[in-house]
Motif scaffolding. Structure first.
Motif, PDB file in Angstrom:
ATOM      1  N   LEU A 126       6.345 -41.020  43.045  1.00  0.00           N
ATOM      2  CA  LEU A 126       7.157 -42.223  43.195  1.00  0.00           C
ATOM      3  C   LEU A 126       8.608 -41.909  43.527  1.00  0.00           C
ATOM      4  O   LEU A 126       9.330 -42.765  44.039  1.00  0.00           O
ATOM      5  CB  LEU A 126       7.092 -43.061  41.914  1.00  0.00           C
ATOM      6  CG  LEU A 126       5.714 -43.624  41.532  1.00  0.00           C
ATOM      7  CD1 LEU A 126       5.812 -44.397  40.222  1.00  0.00           C
ATOM      8  CD2 LEU A 126       5.169 -44.525  42.637  1.00  0.00           C
ATOM      9  N   LEU A 127       9.046 -40.676  43.244  1.00  0.00           N
ATOM     10  CA  LEU A 127      10.448 -40.307  43.471  1.00  0.00           C
ATOM     11  C   LEU A 127      10.696 -39.735  44.857  1.00  0.00           C
ATOM     12  O   LEU A 127      11.826 -39.379  45.182  1.00  0.00           O
ATOM     13  CB  LEU A 127      10.898 -39.290  42.416  1.00  0.00           C
ATOM     14  CG  LEU A 127      10.820 -39.753  40.954  1.00  0.00           C
ATOM     15  CD1 LEU A 127      11.369 -38.680  40.028  1.00  0.00           C
ATOM     16  CD2 LEU A 127      11.558 -41.067  40.758  1.00  0.00           C
ATOM     17  N   ALA A 150      16.225 -42.389  33.294  1.00  0.00           N
ATOM     18  CA  ALA A 150      15.195 -43.292  33.799  1.00  0.00           C
ATOM     19  C   ALA A 150      15.757 -44.659  34.154  1.00  0.00           C
ATOM     20  O   ALA A 150      15.345 -45.270  35.152  1.00  0.00           O
ATOM     21  CB  ALA A 150      14.078 -43.430  32.770  1.00  0.00           C
ATOM     22  N   MET A 151      16.693 -45.174  33.372  1.00  0.00           N
ATOM     23  CA  MET A 151      17.256 -46.495  33.662  1.00  0.00           C
ATOM     24  C   MET A 151      18.130 -46.458  34.909  1.00  0.00           C
ATOM     25  O   MET A 151      18.048 -47.354  35.758  1.00  0.00           O
ATOM     26  CB  MET A 151      18.056 -47.007  32.467  1.00  0.00           C
ATOM     27  CG  MET A 151      17.190 -47.458  31.310  1.00  0.00           C
ATOM     28  SD  MET A 151      16.159 -48.882  31.756  1.00  0.00           S
ATOM     29  CE  MET A 151      15.227 -49.091  30.219  1.00  0.00           C
ATOM     30  N   ARG A 152      18.967 -45.441  35.027  1.00  0.00           N
ATOM     31  CA  ARG A 152      19.778 -45.322  36.241  1.00  0.00           C
ATOM     32  C   ARG A 152      18.880 -45.176  37.461  1.00  0.00           C
ATOM     33  O   ARG A 152      19.109 -45.823  38.496  1.00  0.00           O
ATOM     34  CB  ARG A 152      20.702 -44.109  36.142  1.00  0.00           C
ATOM     35  CG  ARG A 152      21.848 -44.253  35.164  1.00  0.00           C
ATOM     36  CD  ARG A 152      22.869 -43.139  35.363  1.00  0.00           C
ATOM     37  NE  ARG A 152      23.911 -43.194  34.357  1.00  0.00           N
ATOM     38  CZ  ARG A 152      23.939 -42.415  33.275  1.00  0.00           C
ATOM     39  NH1 ARG A 152      22.966 -41.528  33.077  1.00  0.00           N
ATOM     40  NH2 ARG A 152      24.915 -42.521  32.404  1.00  0.00           N
ATOM     41  N   LEU A 153      17.887 -44.323  37.352  1.00  0.00           N
ATOM     42  CA  LEU A 153      17.003 -44.056  38.475  1.00  0.00           C
ATOM     43  C   LEU A 153      16.260 -45.313  38.922  1.00  0.00           C
ATOM     44  O   LEU A 153      16.088 -45.559  40.114  1.00  0.00           O
ATOM     45  CB  LEU A 153      15.994 -42.980  38.077  1.00  0.00           C
ATOM     46  CG  LEU A 153      15.017 -42.512  39.155  1.00  0.00           C
ATOM     47  CD1 LEU A 153      15.763 -41.850  40.294  1.00  0.00           C
ATOM     48  CD2 LEU A 153      14.006 -41.559  38.549  1.00  0.00           C
ATOM     49  N   GLY A 161      18.252 -45.977  44.118  1.00  0.00           N
ATOM     50  CA  GLY A 161      17.116 -45.400  43.417  1.00  0.00           C
ATOM     51  C   GLY A 161      15.838 -46.140  43.753  1.00  0.00           C
ATOM     52  O   GLY A 161      15.561 -46.466  44.915  1.00  0.00           O
ATOM     53  N   LEU A 162      15.061 -46.445  42.718  1.00  0.00           N
ATOM     54  CA  LEU A 162      13.789 -47.127  42.927  1.00  0.00           C
ATOM     55  C   LEU A 162      13.943 -48.623  43.153  1.00  0.00           C
ATOM     56  O   LEU A 162      13.026 -49.273  43.667  1.00  0.00           O
ATOM     57  CB  LEU A 162      12.870 -46.895  41.720  1.00  0.00           C
ATOM     58  CG  LEU A 162      12.397 -45.467  41.471  1.00  0.00           C
ATOM     59  CD1 LEU A 162      11.581 -45.412  40.181  1.00  0.00           C
ATOM     60  CD2 LEU A 162      11.559 -44.960  42.641  1.00  0.00           C
ATOM     61  N   ARG A 218       5.600 -53.837  40.502  1.00  0.00           N
ATOM     62  CA  ARG A 218       5.002 -53.723  41.820  1.00  0.00           C
ATOM     63  C   ARG A 218       5.980 -52.970  42.700  1.00  0.00           C
ATOM     64  O   ARG A 218       7.086 -53.437  42.968  1.00  0.00           O
ATOM     65  CB  ARG A 218       4.683 -55.110  42.388  1.00  0.00           C
ATOM     66  CG  ARG A 218       3.626 -55.805  41.567  1.00  0.00           C
ATOM     67  CD  ARG A 218       3.253 -57.215  41.966  1.00  0.00           C
ATOM     68  NE  ARG A 218       3.592 -57.596  43.305  1.00  0.00           N
ATOM     69  CZ  ARG A 218       4.402 -58.609  43.604  1.00  0.00           C
ATOM     70  NH1 ARG A 218       4.979 -59.302  42.626  1.00  0.00           N
ATOM     71  NH2 ARG A 218       4.649 -58.929  44.850  1.00  0.00           N
ATOM     72  N   ILE A 219       5.596 -51.769  43.098  1.00  0.00           N
ATOM     73  CA  ILE A 219       6.512 -50.874  43.789  1.00  0.00           C
ATOM     74  C   ILE A 219       5.904 -50.394  45.101  1.00  0.00           C
ATOM     75  O   ILE A 219       4.706 -50.102  45.181  1.00  0.00           O
ATOM     76  CB  ILE A 219       6.878 -49.669  42.879  1.00  0.00           C
ATOM     77  CG1 ILE A 219       7.935 -48.781  43.542  1.00  0.00           C
ATOM     78  CG2 ILE A 219       5.647 -48.878  42.460  1.00  0.00           C
ATOM     79  CD1 ILE A 219       8.539 -47.759  42.591  1.00  0.00           C
ATOM     80  N   GLU A 220       6.731 -50.323  46.121  1.00  0.00           N
ATOM     81  CA  GLU A 220       6.273 -49.892  47.436  1.00  0.00           C
ATOM     82  C   GLU A 220       6.209 -48.371  47.501  1.00  0.00           C
ATOM     83  O   GLU A 220       7.121 -47.676  47.036  1.00  0.00           O
ATOM     84  CB  GLU A 220       7.216 -50.411  48.526  1.00  0.00           C
ATOM     85  CG  GLU A 220       6.785 -50.012  49.932  1.00  0.00           C
ATOM     86  CD  GLU A 220       7.793 -50.437  50.991  1.00  0.00           C
ATOM     87  OE1 GLU A 220       7.571 -50.111  52.169  1.00  0.00           O
ATOM     88  OE2 GLU A 220       8.798 -51.076  50.635  1.00  0.00           O
TER      89      GLU A 220
END
Length: 276
Positions: free
Chosen positions: A139-140, A154-157, A163-164, A227-229
């Motif tokens: 995912l990264l 994780a929150m910043r990312l 980021g995400l 839901r992530i692309e």
């Protein structure tokens, strides 16, 4: 995948110079528990609890720990309460790379590796990433190196506009879920560093990523999905967070394992297609 120290331990946030009485009263009021209710839980009396809170009575070490347990005070803060009462801290804070935690680290490694191809990661109390598996690394892909430099958070990312965040198709819903989670943690831990992180991520601009056109409730999800692309397709995940029961070490108490469970058959099929 390796487990590494995050490099940013959360300092104790309960100042000892206030005395244990006012601090216990603050925790009790925050938990919305009356003196009588706390006394009944701790097998004491409302009079004794009142005397402790006003400084007229010095609680025993056992009483401090008993009251802290029934007020659900985090382990780190229990040490601070003991110090405020004039006792030595009860719970050690062992560095994660200490040989004493070898078995713990190895167990977490096996756990998140065994979860592949589904994503899983380990974070500390500040959401600093301790370890990730191949599912998370997938995912990264394409995230700028500046956001991946340690200490990875994780929150910043997730919420940073580079980021995400632009890839999350239901960003506003997912962002609201994450911020509410942080608010609950701040209320539990009363941590100023965590509050500073919260203020930082809430100030990020929200990218105007267009929804993929799929109605949010087209599938009867049992929990809010992310839901992530990824490479032209939308993957759906449900988040689950696990912590350790009855921890006796500050470091262990503040670790959490987050696993992302596929929320639909298409996501399951795609992730398994990536297996060698």
């Amino acid at each position: 995948m390796t487990i590494v120290a995050s490099g940013s331990a959360v300092p104790a946030t309960t100042p000892a110079d206030k005395g244990v009485g006012p601090l216990l009263r603050a925790w009790r009021e925050q938990r919305r528990v009356s003196q009588l209710e706390l006394a009944l839980r701790a097998d004491s009396s409302a009079r004794h609890v009142s005397f402790i809170e006003t400084g007229r009575s010095r609680p025993s070490e056992e009483m401090v720990l008993r009251l802290a347990e029934h007020l659900d005070v985090p382990v780190r803060e229990r040490n601070a309460l003991l110090l405020a009462a004039g006792y030595a801290p009860r719970y050690p804070e062992t560095p994660l790379d200490d040989p004493a935690l070898d078995a713990l680290r190895e167990g977490m490694e096996r756990l998140i590796q065994g979860y592949e191809p589904y994503p899983a990661l380990v974070v500390d109390a500040m959401y600093n990433v301790i370890a990730v598996n191949q599912g998370i690394q997938m995912l990264l892909d394409g995230i700028p190196e500046s956001l991946l430099a340690p200490p990875l958070n994780a929150m910043r990312l997730t919420l940073h506009p580079e980021g995400l965040a632009p890839r999350i198709r239901n960003l506003r819903e997912w962002r609201g879920h994450l911020l509410a989670q942080m608010e609950r943690q701040i209320a539990l831990r009363r941590s100023e560093p965590l509050r500073a992180l919260y203020e930082e991520v809430t100030a990020y601009p929200v990218p105007g990523a267009e929804d993929d056109g799929q109605p949010a409730q087209s599938v009867p999800y049992f929990a809010l999905p992310m839901r992530i692309e990824h490479e032209g397709r939308t993957l759906s995940f449900i988040s689950s967070i696990s912590t350790f029961n009855t921890p006796m070490d500050v470091t262990v108490a503040e670790l959490a394992i987050e696993t992302l469970l596929p929320a639909d058959p298409a996501t399951v099929k795609y992730l398994h297609s990536l297996l060698p």
